[in-house]
Design a protein around this motif. Structure first.
Motif, PDB file in Angstrom:
ATOM      1  N   HIS A 127      -1.726   2.598   7.285  1.00 55.24           N
ATOM      2  CA  HIS A 127      -0.717   2.644   6.221  1.00 55.24           C
ATOM      3  C   HIS A 127       0.400   1.627   6.460  1.00 55.24           C
ATOM      4  O   HIS A 127       0.853   0.962   5.525  1.00 55.24           O
ATOM      5  N   ARG A 128       0.844   1.492   7.694  1.00 61.22           N
ATOM      6  CA  ARG A 128       1.916   0.535   7.951  1.00 61.22           C
ATOM      7  C   ARG A 128       1.455  -0.890   7.661  1.00 61.22           C
ATOM      8  O   ARG A 128       2.189  -1.688   7.084  1.00 61.22           O
ATOM      9  N   LEU A 129       0.239  -1.209   8.063  1.00 61.17           N
ATOM     10  CA  LEU A 129      -0.291  -2.551   7.804  1.00 61.17           C
ATOM     11  C   LEU A 129      -0.446  -2.811   6.310  1.00 61.17           C
ATOM     12  O   LEU A 129      -0.060  -3.868   5.806  1.00 61.17           O
ATOM     13  N   THR A 130      -1.011  -1.825   5.587  1.00 61.96           N
ATOM     14  CA  THR A 130      -1.219  -2.040   4.154  1.00 61.96           C
ATOM     15  C   THR A 130       0.101  -2.016   3.388  1.00 61.96           C
ATOM     16  O   THR A 130       0.259  -2.728   2.392  1.00 61.96           O
ATOM     17  N   ASP A 131       1.086  -1.245   3.848  1.00 61.06           N
ATOM     18  CA  ASP A 131       2.406  -1.246   3.212  1.00 61.06           C
ATOM     19  C   ASP A 131       3.065  -2.621   3.312  1.00 61.06           C
ATOM     20  O   ASP A 131       3.883  -2.991   2.468  1.00 61.06           O
ATOM     21  N   LYS A 132       2.709  -3.364   4.353  1.00 64.88           N
ATOM     22  CA  LYS A 132       3.263  -4.708   4.536  1.00 64.88           C
ATOM     23  C   LYS A 132       2.415  -5.790   3.875  1.00 64.88           C
ATOM     24  O   LYS A 132       2.644  -6.988   4.083  1.00 64.88           O
ATOM     25  N   GLY A 133       1.435  -5.368   3.086  1.00 61.44           N
ATOM     26  CA  GLY A 133       0.655  -6.327   2.311  1.00 61.44           C
ATOM     27  C   GLY A 133      -0.628  -6.794   2.965  1.00 61.44           C
ATOM     28  O   GLY A 133      -1.334  -7.641   2.415  1.00 61.44           O
ATOM     29  N   PHE A 134      -0.971  -6.240   4.123  1.00 63.90           N
ATOM     30  CA  PHE A 134      -2.209  -6.623   4.789  1.00 63.90           C
ATOM     31  C   PHE A 134      -3.321  -5.648   4.415  1.00 63.90           C
ATOM     32  O   PHE A 134      -3.062  -4.506   4.018  1.00 63.90           O
ATOM     33  N   GLU A 135      -4.545  -6.077   4.541  1.00 63.89           N
ATOM     34  CA  GLU A 135      -5.686  -5.178   4.388  1.00 63.89           C
ATOM     35  C   GLU A 135      -5.954  -4.539   5.741  1.00 63.89           C
ATOM     36  O   GLU A 135      -5.850  -5.192   6.784  1.00 63.89           O
ATOM     37  N   ALA A 136      -6.286  -3.267   5.751  1.00 69.46           N
ATOM     38  CA  ALA A 136      -6.575  -2.576   7.008  1.00 69.46           C
ATOM     39  C   ALA A 136      -7.420  -1.344   6.728  1.00 69.46           C
ATOM     40  O   ALA A 136      -7.307  -0.726   5.662  1.00 69.46           O
TER      41      ALA A 136
END
Length: 436
Positions: A15-24
């Motif tokens: 969630h933290r990665l995707t919240d920052k615009g990354f795919e994870a």
């Protein structure tokens, strides 16, 4: 509950990665095990974020595998591997890629993986991403390579041993083209370090179905193609091996394979050295084989017409004195699992009857053994020397071991004065024989 908590922590990273615009997403073995309803020990995450971006996003990280794009993120006290999406260039020495290229495509990242069941992912919404049909393969009980099987095995020859291990562990049938490619590529195992071979074999023997793993090793003749010759290759005859799950300890499973094949203690130790086992493991296997040989040779010296239970007891306890109680407990466990290995190792017609007695009474004999080590005697070497008014020498150890044998066999009470008096008599006898 523990697994759910672990999963929740892994999803906080996603969630933290995707919240920052990354795919994870969650990837690999954890996804496979969830699909199979098996406990998950570790959750791995794949992401489009580069390693330095992952490090910047989390408070506690360890750069455990930056050459492969992997950063370990610590949540609470638990480590989670976070690896950047990547594709790999040509592989070197049939084992590792010559270089790694970071990419933004999850599909390309999954495409480089070994088997379809390991090429699945779960996104932040809990949706399964399965471009190569891994779930369907699991549902029909099939193990299949991603893409061209021969290409996957040529990239990394260790995948062939992993294929055998996975098929046994998850009760899967290797699909036709994958098995054909495995057989064709098997000579490439000579490029794999023996340490890596050992790790896979250890996992097989400790796994869910070790006998199936041995059957597949035999069918594929895998151990005939490894870098160094192994006696173990000839030891694996699935039709003559008992159900290994009847043998609790992994060490005893290894000992059993060598004993069943009639391998000598020295040959077993050399094999295990080749496989890079620890010195302690080698010594324990060697000691078990040597103890079995002492029992066999002892039986061969007994008179077939007059052998009595007391003689079996004395041989059992003398062997325990030589190699330790725990070693004899292990041998008894192996005899209970499969009596035939000892009969094949021992030429005495008394072997079958001896095995029955040792299985029935061996544990009790060891339990009631008054002393099994010099430290358990109620007298010290110094006390013996003072009583005899003598100086220490090589004879001292022989005398103490004689006392220990008499106590262990129940012929002498483990009492200080009785031991000292016997020491005096034995010392006189040694003087007369000139063995001091």
């Amino acid at each position: 509950m523990m697994t759910e908590s672990l999963r929740e922590k892994a999803m906080t990273i996603v969630h933290r990665l995707t919240d920052k615009g990354f795919e994870a997403c969650l990837v690999g073995g954890c996804v496979r095990d969830e699909q199979l309803g098996r406990p998950v020990k570790d959750y791995d995450i794949a992401t489009s974020a580069r390693p330095e971006q992952v490090i910047a996003l989390f408070e506690r990280t360890v750069p455990t595998g930056l050459q492969h794009g992997t950063v370990t993120v610590i949540i609470g006290k638990r480590p989670f591997e976070v690896t950047t999406f990547r594709k790999e260039a040509d592989y070197e020495a049939f084992r590792r890629p010559s270089e790694v290229e970071y990419i933004d495509s999850l599909l390309e990242d999954l495409k480089r993986r070994d088997f379809t069941m390991n090429a699945m992912a779960i996104d932040r919404e809990g949706r399964l991403i399965d471009p190569f049909g891994g779930r369907a393969d699991l549902q029909r009980g099939v193990l299949r390579c991603v893409g061209e099987a021969e290409e996957r095995f040529r990239e990394d020859a260790l995948r062939m041993l992993r294929c055998i291990r996975f098929a046994a562990e998850y009760n899967l049938q290797v699909d036709g083209p994958t098995w054909e490619a495995l057989i064709a590529c098997m000579p490439l195992l000579r490029h794999i370090a023996m340490e890596r071979v050992r790790l896979e074999l250890e996992r097989m023997l400790a796994g869910n179905d070790p006998n199936r793993a041995l059957e597949l090793l035999s069918r594929s003749r895998a151990l005939e193609h490894v870098k160094r010759e192994l006696k173990l290759a000839a030891a694996i005859r699935p039709d003559s091996i008992t159900d290994l799950k009847r043998i609790a300890r992994d060490l005893l499973r290894w000992a059993y394979l060598y004993l069943r094949a009639g391998v000598s203690p020295a040959e077993a130790a050399e094999d295990m050295k080749t496989l890079t086992f620890s010195k302690q493991m080698m010594e324990e296997i060697k000691r078990t084989a040597a103890a079995a040989d002492m029992l066999a040779h002892g039986l061969e010296r007994l008179d077939r017409s007059s052998a009595e239970e007391e003689e079996y007891r004395r041989l059992w306890l003398r062997t325990a004195l030589q190699y330790g109680r725990e070693t004899l407990r292990g041998i008894r466990e192996l005899m209970a699992a499969d009596a035939l290995w000892f009969a094949a190792r021992c030429s005495s017609p008394l072997a079958a009857g001896a095995v029955t007695r040792w299985c029935d009474h061996g544990h009790g004999w060891l339990q009631t053994m008054p002393a099994g080590e010099l430290s358990e005697l109620s007298v010290t070497g110094q006390a013996v020397l003072e009583r005899l008014k003598a100086k220490s020498g090589p004879w001292t150890g022989k005398l103490l071991n004689r006392l220990l044998e008499l106590v262990a066999l129940g012929e002498l009470p483990n009492e200080t004065e009785a031991l000292l008096q016997t020491a005096e008599r034995e010392y006189v006898t040694m003087q007369k024989k000139g063995t001091l």
